[in-house]
Write a protein that holds these residues in place. Structure first.
Motif, PDB file in Angstrom:
ATOM      1  N   LEU A 193       0.829  -1.218   0.000  1.00  0.00           N
ATOM      2  CA  LEU A 193       0.000   0.000   0.000  1.00  0.00           C
ATOM      3  C   LEU A 193       0.860   1.263   0.000  1.00  0.00           C
ATOM      4  CD1 LEU A 193      -2.989   0.950   0.248  1.00  0.00           C
ATOM      5  CD2 LEU A 193      -2.686   0.916   2.740  1.00  0.00           C
ATOM      6  N   LYS A 194       0.574   2.183  -0.946  1.00  0.00           N
ATOM      7  CA  LYS A 194       1.372   3.423  -1.034  1.00  0.00           C
ATOM      8  C   LYS A 194       0.599   4.625  -0.509  1.00  0.00           C
ATOM      9  CE  LYS A 194       4.202   1.184  -3.972  1.00  0.00           C
ATOM     10  NZ  LYS A 194       3.334  -0.008  -3.951  1.00  0.00           N
ATOM     11  N   ILE A 195      -0.738   4.589  -0.659  1.00  0.00           N
ATOM     12  CA  ILE A 195      -1.519   5.760  -0.237  1.00  0.00           C
ATOM     13  C   ILE A 195      -2.936   5.387   0.182  1.00  0.00           C
ATOM     14  CG2 ILE A 195      -2.034   6.307  -2.687  1.00  0.00           C
ATOM     15  CD1 ILE A 195      -2.427   9.273  -1.745  1.00  0.00           C
ATOM     16  N   VAL A 196      -3.383   6.059   1.237  1.00  0.00           N
ATOM     17  CA  VAL A 196      -4.787   6.010   1.650  1.00  0.00           C
ATOM     18  C   VAL A 196      -5.333   7.414   1.363  1.00  0.00           C
ATOM     19  CG1 VAL A 196      -6.365   5.778   3.613  1.00  0.00           C
ATOM     20  CG2 VAL A 196      -4.322   4.322   3.467  1.00  0.00           C
ATOM     21  N   ALA A 197      -6.268   7.499   0.416  1.00  0.00           N
ATOM     22  CA  ALA A 197      -6.840   8.803   0.053  1.00  0.00           C
ATOM     23  C   ALA A 197      -8.227   8.891   0.670  1.00  0.00           C
ATOM     24  CB  ALA A 197      -6.908   8.944  -1.463  1.00  0.00           C
ATOM     25  N   ASN A 198      -8.352   9.691   1.734  1.00  0.00           N
ATOM     26  CA  ASN A 198      -9.633   9.762   2.443  1.00  0.00           C
ATOM     27  C   ASN A 198     -10.594  10.680   1.696  1.00  0.00           C
ATOM     28  OD1 ASN A 198     -10.687   8.500   4.765  1.00  0.00           O
ATOM     29  ND2 ASN A 198     -10.652  10.416   5.931  1.00  0.00           N
ATOM     30  N   TYR A 199     -11.811  10.195   1.499  1.00  0.00           N
ATOM     31  CA  TYR A 199     -12.847  10.970   0.791  1.00  0.00           C
ATOM     32  C   TYR A 199     -13.551  11.876   1.806  1.00  0.00           C
ATOM     33  CZ  TYR A 199     -16.526  11.504  -2.823  1.00  0.00           C
ATOM     34  OH  TYR A 199     -17.387  11.980  -3.781  1.00  0.00           O
ATOM     35  N   ALA A 200     -12.763  12.745   2.454  1.00  0.00           N
ATOM     36  CA  ALA A 200     -13.230  13.632   3.520  1.00  0.00           C
ATOM     37  C   ALA A 200     -12.084  14.567   3.854  1.00  0.00           C
ATOM     38  CB  ALA A 200     -13.597  12.818   4.765  1.00  0.00           C
ATOM     39  N   VAL A 201     -12.405  15.681   4.484  1.00  0.00           N
ATOM     40  CA  VAL A 201     -11.313  16.551   4.952  1.00  0.00           C
ATOM     41  C   VAL A 201     -10.813  16.066   6.316  1.00  0.00           C
ATOM     42  CG1 VAL A 201     -12.774  18.353   6.020  1.00  0.00           C
ATOM     43  CG2 VAL A 201     -10.511  18.940   5.179  1.00  0.00           C
ATOM     44  N   GLY A 202     -11.745  15.565   7.147  1.00  0.00           N
ATOM     45  CA  GLY A 202     -11.369  15.031   8.452  1.00  0.00           C
ATOM     46  C   GLY A 202     -10.708  13.672   8.267  1.00  0.00           C
ATOM     47  N   TYR A 203      -9.678  13.393   9.051  1.00  0.00           N
ATOM     48  CA  TYR A 203      -8.983  12.100   8.892  1.00  0.00           C
ATOM     49  C   TYR A 203      -8.753  11.426  10.234  1.00  0.00           C
ATOM     50  CZ  TYR A 203      -5.215  15.499   9.442  1.00  0.00           C
ATOM     51  OH  TYR A 203      -4.436  16.535   9.889  1.00  0.00           O
ATOM     52  N   ASN A 204      -9.669  11.652  11.164  1.00  0.00           N
ATOM     53  CA  ASN A 204      -9.565  11.033  12.487  1.00  0.00           C
ATOM     54  C   ASN A 204      -9.766   9.518  12.440  1.00  0.00           C
ATOM     55  OD1 ASN A 204     -12.281  12.466  11.985  1.00  0.00           O
ATOM     56  ND2 ASN A 204     -12.801  10.733  13.310  1.00  0.00           N
ATOM     57  N   ASN A 205     -10.250   9.003  11.294  1.00  0.00           N
ATOM     58  CA  ASN A 205     -10.408   7.550  11.129  1.00  0.00           C
ATOM     59  C   ASN A 205      -9.094   6.871  10.741  1.00  0.00           C
ATOM     60  OD1 ASN A 205     -10.847   9.078   8.622  1.00  0.00           O
ATOM     61  ND2 ASN A 205     -11.162   7.102   7.649  1.00  0.00           N
ATOM     62  N   ILE A 206      -8.039   7.658  10.567  1.00  0.00           N
ATOM     63  CA  ILE A 206      -6.758   7.103  10.103  1.00  0.00           C
ATOM     64  C   ILE A 206      -5.676   7.306  11.163  1.00  0.00           C
ATOM     65  CG2 ILE A 206      -4.985   7.252   8.291  1.00  0.00           C
ATOM     66  CD1 ILE A 206      -7.182   8.358   6.440  1.00  0.00           C
ATOM     67  N   ASP A 207      -4.928   6.257  11.435  1.00  0.00           N
ATOM     68  CA  ASP A 207      -3.795   6.355  12.358  1.00  0.00           C
ATOM     69  C   ASP A 207      -2.616   6.959  11.578  1.00  0.00           C
ATOM     70  OD1 ASP A 207      -1.590   5.995  13.995  1.00  0.00           O
ATOM     71  OD2 ASP A 207      -2.256   4.034  14.738  1.00  0.00           O
ATOM     72  N   THR A 208      -2.558   8.289  11.596  1.00  0.00           N
ATOM     73  CA  THR A 208      -1.550   8.973  10.765  1.00  0.00           C
ATOM     74  C   THR A 208      -0.129   8.738  11.293  1.00  0.00           C
ATOM     75  OG1 THR A 208      -2.001  10.989  11.996  1.00  0.00           O
ATOM     76  CG2 THR A 208      -3.055  10.782   9.851  1.00  0.00           C
ATOM     77  N   ALA A 209       0.002   8.506  12.590  1.00  0.00           N
ATOM     78  CA  ALA A 209       1.337   8.240  13.148  1.00  0.00           C
ATOM     79  C   ALA A 209       1.865   6.921  12.582  1.00  0.00           C
ATOM     80  CB  ALA A 209       1.283   8.193  14.669  1.00  0.00           C
ATOM     81  N   ALA A 210       0.992   5.903  12.534  1.00  0.00           N
ATOM     82  CA  ALA A 210       1.399   4.604  11.983  1.00  0.00           C
ATOM     83  C   ALA A 210       1.706   4.741  10.492  1.00  0.00           C
ATOM     84  CB  ALA A 210       0.301   3.571  12.210  1.00  0.00           C
ATOM     85  N   ALA A 211       0.887   5.508   9.777  1.00  0.00           N
ATOM     86  CA  ALA A 211       1.109   5.696   8.332  1.00  0.00           C
ATOM     87  C   ALA A 211       2.478   6.332   8.100  1.00  0.00           C
ATOM     88  CB  ALA A 211       0.001   6.566   7.746  1.00  0.00           C
ATOM     89  N   SER A 212       2.778   7.326   8.894  1.00  0.00           N
ATOM     90  CA  SER A 212       4.042   8.040   8.757  1.00  0.00           C
ATOM     91  C   SER A 212       5.223   7.087   9.027  1.00  0.00           C
ATOM     92  CB  SER A 212       4.008   9.213   9.738  1.00  0.00           C
ATOM     93  OG  SER A 212       5.206   9.853   9.769  1.00  0.00           O
ATOM     94  N   ARG A 213       5.087   6.321  10.088  1.00  0.00           N
ATOM     95  CA  ARG A 213       6.134   5.369  10.465  1.00  0.00           C
ATOM     96  C   ARG A 213       6.367   4.331   9.364  1.00  0.00           C
ATOM     97  NH1 ARG A 213       4.805   1.037  13.307  1.00  0.00           N
ATOM     98  NH2 ARG A 213       2.943   2.022  14.168  1.00  0.00           N
ATOM     99  N   LEU A 214       5.264   3.918   8.710  1.00  0.00           N
ATOM    100  CA  LEU A 214       5.363   2.851   7.706  1.00  0.00           C
ATOM    101  C   LEU A 214       5.610   3.396   6.289  1.00  0.00           C
ATOM    102  CD1 LEU A 214       2.404   0.776   9.144  1.00  0.00           C
ATOM    103  CD2 LEU A 214       4.777  -0.007   9.041  1.00  0.00           C
ATOM    104  N   GLY A 215       5.659   4.724   6.170  1.00  0.00           N
ATOM    105  CA  GLY A 215       5.902   5.330   4.858  1.00  0.00           C
ATOM    106  C   GLY A 215       4.722   5.214   3.908  1.00  0.00           C
ATOM    107  N   ILE A 216       3.510   5.145   4.478  1.00  0.00           N
ATOM    108  CA  ILE A 216       2.305   5.108   3.631  1.00  0.00           C
ATOM    109  C   ILE A 216       1.707   6.521   3.643  1.00  0.00           C
ATOM    110  CG2 ILE A 216      -0.026   4.122   3.379  1.00  0.00           C
ATOM    111  CD1 ILE A 216       1.116   1.596   4.856  1.00  0.00           C
ATOM    112  N   HIS A 217       1.443   7.061   2.467  1.00  0.00           N
ATOM    113  CA  HIS A 217       0.897   8.424   2.407  1.00  0.00           C
ATOM    114  C   HIS A 217      -0.592   8.452   2.738  1.00  0.00           C
ATOM    115  CE1 HIS A 217       4.461  10.361   0.886  1.00  0.00           C
ATOM    116  NE2 HIS A 217       4.624   9.365   0.016  1.00  0.00           N
ATOM    117  N   VAL A 218      -1.031   9.605   3.226  1.00  0.00           N
ATOM    118  CA  VAL A 218      -2.447   9.831   3.508  1.00  0.00           C
ATOM    119  C   VAL A 218      -2.813  11.181   2.896  1.00  0.00           C
ATOM    120  CG1 VAL A 218      -4.164  10.265   5.334  1.00  0.00           C
ATOM    121  CG2 VAL A 218      -2.378   8.537   5.697  1.00  0.00           C
TER     122      VAL A 218
END
Ligand code: NAP
Ligand code: GLV
Ligand code: GLV
Length: 319
Positions: free
Chosen positions: A67-92
């Motif tokens: 997985l390279k990117i999670v593109a949220n269909y919203a402005v709010g992104y509280n449903n995404i663990d952005t710290a984990a994404a950052s650590r794993l190099g997955i874009h949001v």
């Protein structure tokens, strides 16, 4: 490359993605569980997610090899663990700006309907209770000259403030930071560094901050008890910013005057005590539900995926 859109969205975005990638489209609700989403994270290069999809650390961990990117269909992104994404190099990515005006319109609509009790008045009329103009019926708050408190004077908060300013309201706001002096001046907005101080003076409160650890239950029993008993609360941000049980109690006890809600603590569940609370308008999370916003959101999300999978950086990255 393979892209998953977790449930059907505007055709324009699907077509755009299909012109570059192999696209799968989920069924409504299919990816609202960690388990199904984790499996998808293992198999797809990009996932276009809904705010109901729990993109947890476990889900992102499952996607770490593909997985390279999670593109949220919203402005709010509280449903995404952005710290984990950052650590794993997955874009949001998210969809800012294009839903600002539409969401501010829904907030204004909820403010007007609760301040002037239009829902209760209409129900009474349809119930056969209208027996002519009534001097003492449905007395509400006149927006002109009243004070509104805004929590989070960001994009949507400011768009809402502009609208209520033209209604003649006096604007107060609370936030972690003060906004630029020019905007504060233009809105004639009074800053409060202490939330409770603002709550004492408002006839209406409108919430526009993101849901974070800091804002979870920012409005609870204590805050509701500080607001004047005639004041109305509008929430178009995220449900858990308000302690829903405390809100339902405050409405039933008439310790506040009404509530207009587009978001709920445990969507799609609605607290049963809110359903029969007085002067309460409940909308099914329709803030951005205009053709214009939804097309533009689709376009932003699709473009973010196309950019990342082609090795370039889109402007709307959160991580
Ligand atoms: P934004 O431009 O980032 O504005 C959010 C504002 O909240 C900023 O001014 C931010 O200021 C402030 N803030 C952040 N943390 C805060 C805190 N702890 N206490 C008080 N204020 C805080 O975001 P937006 O585009 O206006 O969207 C706001 C939210 O609306 C989204 O996060 C989303 O949850 C919700 N939304 C709902 C709908 C709907 O359909 N109902 C549609 C769109 C958006 P600082 O960063 O300077 O603190
Ligand atoms: C909708 O709630 C959004 O955050 O875009
Ligand atoms: C009300 O309808 C009025 O004419 O004042």
């Amino acid at each position: 490359m393979r892209v998953l859109v977790t449930e059907p969205i505007v055709d324009s975005a699907i077509k755009k993605l299909e012109s570059h990638f192999e696209v799968s489209i989920g069924k409504r609700g299919e990816f609202d569980q960690e388990q199904t989403l984790s499996k998808a994270a293992e198999e797809f290069d990009a996932i276009l997610t809904m705010l109901s999809n729990p993109v947890t650390g476990n889900v992102l961990e499952a996607g770490k090899n593909k997985l390279k990117i999670v593109a949220n269909y919203a402005v709010g992104y509280n449903n995404i663990d952005t710290a984990a994404a950052s650590r794993l190099g997955i874009h949001v990515s998210n969809t800012p700006d294009v839903l600002t005006e539409s969401t501010a319109e829904i907030a204004l609509s909820l403010l007007l309907s609760t301040a002037r009790k239009t829902r209760e008045a209409e129900i009474s009329l349809r119930d056969g209770q209208f027996n002519g103009w009534e001097p003492n019926g449905f007395i509400g708050i006149e927006l002109h000259g009243a004070a509104v408190g805004i929590i989070g004077l960001g994009r949507i908060g400011q768009a809402f403030a502009k609208r209520v300013k033209t209604c003649g309201m006096n604007i107060h706001y609370y936030g972690r930071n003060r906004i630029e002096p020019e905007i504060e001046k233009e809105l004639n907005a009074t800053f409060h560094s202490v939330l409770d101080d603002m709550l004492q003076v408002v006839d209406a409160l409108s919430i526009h901050c993101p849901l974070t650890d800091e804002t979870h239950h920012l409005i609870g029993k204590n805050e509701l008890s500080i607001m004047p008993s005639h004041a109305v609360l509008v929430n178009t941000a995220r449900g858990p910013i308000v302690d829903e049980s405390a809100l339902a109690e405050a409405l039933h006890d008439a310790s506040i005057g009404g509530a207009g809600l587009d978001v709920f603590e445990n969507e799609p569940e609605i607290h049963p005590r809110l359903l029969d609370a007085p002067n309460t308008v409940l909308l099914p999370h329709i803030g951005s539900a205009t053709e214009k916003s939804r097309n533009a959101m689709g376009s932003l999300a699709a473009d973010a995926i196309i950019s990342i999978l082609n090795g370039t950086r889109p402007p709307n990255l959160v991580v």
